[in-house]
Design a protein around this motif. Structure first.
Motif, PDB file in Angstrom:
ATOM      1  N   UNK A 171       0.819  -1.220   0.000  1.00 13.66           N
ATOM      2  CA  UNK A 171       0.000   0.000   0.000  1.00 13.66           C
ATOM      3  C   UNK A 171       0.856   1.275   0.000  1.00 13.66           C
ATOM      4  N   UNK A 172       2.113   1.147   0.459  1.00 16.47           N
ATOM      5  CA  UNK A 172       2.924   2.324   0.765  1.00 16.47           C
ATOM      6  C   UNK A 172       3.251   3.216  -0.413  1.00 16.47           C
ATOM      7  N   UNK A 173       3.057   2.740  -1.651  1.00 16.41           N
ATOM      8  CA  UNK A 173       3.308   3.598  -2.805  1.00 16.41           C
ATOM      9  C   UNK A 173       2.112   4.457  -3.184  1.00 16.41           C
ATOM     10  N   UNK A 174       0.960   4.197  -2.563  1.00 10.56           N
ATOM     11  CA  UNK A 174      -0.245   4.913  -3.003  1.00 10.56           C
ATOM     12  C   UNK A 174      -0.239   6.393  -2.626  1.00 10.56           C
ATOM     13  N   UNK A 175       0.049   6.747  -1.365  1.00  8.15           N
ATOM     14  CA  UNK A 175       0.101   8.188  -1.072  1.00  8.15           C
ATOM     15  C   UNK A 175       1.143   8.926  -1.928  1.00  8.15           C
ATOM     16  N   UNK A 211      -7.202   9.098   4.184  1.00  4.73           N
ATOM     17  CA  UNK A 211      -7.591  10.410   4.725  1.00  4.73           C
ATOM     18  C   UNK A 211      -6.688  10.793   5.889  1.00  4.73           C
ATOM     19  N   UNK A 212      -6.365   9.801   6.735  1.00  5.75           N
ATOM     20  CA  UNK A 212      -5.507  10.059   7.903  1.00  5.75           C
ATOM     21  C   UNK A 212      -4.108  10.484   7.456  1.00  5.75           C
ATOM     22  N   UNK A 213      -3.577   9.770   6.454  1.00  2.00           N
ATOM     23  CA  UNK A 213      -2.248  10.134   5.934  1.00  2.00           C
ATOM     24  C   UNK A 213      -2.306  11.535   5.311  1.00  2.00           C
ATOM     25  N   UNK A 214      -3.362  11.781   4.559  1.00  2.00           N
ATOM     26  CA  UNK A 214      -3.545  13.085   3.922  1.00  2.00           C
ATOM     27  C   UNK A 214      -3.584  14.212   4.954  1.00  2.00           C
ATOM     28  N   UNK A 255      -1.701  17.754   5.464  1.00  2.00           N
ATOM     29  CA  UNK A 255      -2.474  18.443   4.429  1.00  2.00           C
ATOM     30  C   UNK A 255      -1.863  18.264   3.034  1.00  2.00           C
ATOM     31  N   UNK A 256      -1.668  16.994   2.651  1.00  2.00           N
ATOM     32  CA  UNK A 256      -1.054  16.695   1.351  1.00  2.00           C
ATOM     33  C   UNK A 256      -1.986  16.972   0.169  1.00  2.00           C
ATOM     34  N   UNK A 257      -3.287  17.081   0.442  1.00  2.00           N
ATOM     35  CA  UNK A 257      -4.305  17.303  -0.602  1.00  2.00           C
ATOM     36  C   UNK A 257      -4.247  16.212  -1.690  1.00  2.00           C
ATOM     37  N   UNK A 258      -4.149  14.986  -1.219  1.00  2.00           N
ATOM     38  CA  UNK A 258      -4.039  13.841  -2.135  1.00  2.00           C
ATOM     39  C   UNK A 258      -5.277  13.670  -3.002  1.00  2.00           C
ATOM     40  N   UNK A 259      -6.420  14.131  -2.494  1.00  2.00           N
ATOM     41  CA  UNK A 259      -7.676  13.949  -3.252  1.00  2.00           C
ATOM     42  C   UNK A 259      -7.978  15.158  -4.145  1.00  2.00           C
TER      43      UNK A 259
END
Ligand SMILES: [Zn+2]
Ligand SMILES: [Zn+2]
Length: 254
Positions: free
Chosen positions: A66-70, A102-105, A109-113
């Motif tokens: 999963x670690x490559x997704x963010x 969402x927690x990682x984001x 505040x990475x604004x991944x979405x």
């Protein structure tokens, strides 16, 4: 369907085996099965059309899967290759995927979405049927690995069947779930004396191969201890079908 092995390894750094990730092309669609930390750059290294990816399947939340997704979502915010993309990106995985992202984001505040296109998260239960992309029907079962881990069975509209166990301990249910797949992509973490019941060793994997009787068996998630052994030769003593050792960059038709 065409499968490209991006990462045949595990969480442990290895010179020739990246963390897990498999690129699946189905004619009109491109899907990634698991996205370990190495995978965003591995897609580029294999010259794959990652800017046009349709969907990403996450089998469970261990960071090697999963670690490559963010980082990939972060990169898509800036990548010129997706400047004109409008197609939604579908993220599909077990219950908890949305909250985890969402927690990682929110941690910084990475604004991944906040992308130029929509990012749609779909959470899947064990024993659920759904369409991963048009023309590709998916089924799941729970695997004995983590509380959320799922195996995936895909049936293409051309009739071809592909099963990906991802990480799993031994369960006879996989012998049924993987039955008569044209390709079975199975973990075979250890050779013998496995230190964890939540993975497979060779005799487990080949016992399941006998039950499933796949057209092709691809063994992956290979811990470094395999470096000292000939995986295909050892497998062939236990099952007579076609066994392929996953290697980074390997391309196999299904
Ligand atoms: Zn793993
Ligand atoms: Zn795992």
């Amino acid at each position: 369907m065409k499968l490209t092995v991006l990462g045949s390894g595990t969480s442990i750094p290895h010179p020739r085996r990246a963390s897990p990730g498999f690129w699946l092309e189905t004619g009109n669609h491109k899907v990634l099965l698991d996205i370990g930390p190495d995978i965003p750059h591995r897609m580029a290294e294999e010259h794959l059309d990652w800017p046009d990816i349709d969907a990403i399947w996450v089998s469970h939340f261990h960071l090697d899967h999963f670690g490559g997704l963010p980082p990939f979502l972060f990169s898509m915010r800036w990548a010129p290759q997706v400047a004109n993309r409008t197609k939604p990106l579908r993220l599909v995985g077990p219950h908890g995927l949305q909250d985890l992202l969402q927690t990682i984001n929110d941690g910084n505040n990475y604004r991944l979405f906040n992308q130029r296109f929509s990012v749609d998260v779909t959470e899947i239960k064990p024993d659920e049927q759904f369409e991963l992309v048009p023309g590709l029907l998916a089924q799941t079962i729970k695997t004995p690995h983590t509380k959320e881990s799922l195996a995936l069975r895909l049936t293409h509209s051309d009739g071809k069947r592909f099963v990906y166990t991802s990480d799993t301990g031994f369960t006879e249910e996989l012998g049924v779930f993987g039955k008569q797949a044209d390709m079975l992509l199975m973990e075979c973490s250890f050779r013998s004396n496995k230190p964890l019941q939540t993975h497979l060793e060779l005799t487990d994997a080949m016992g399941l191969a006998k039950e499933c009787d796949p057209g092709k068996l691809v063994l992956t998630h290979l811990y470094p201890e395999w470096d000292a052994f000939d995986l295909v030769a050892e497998s062939s003593k236990l099952w007579q079908g076609e066994v392929i050792e996953a290697k980074d960059g390997l391309v196999v038709m299904i």
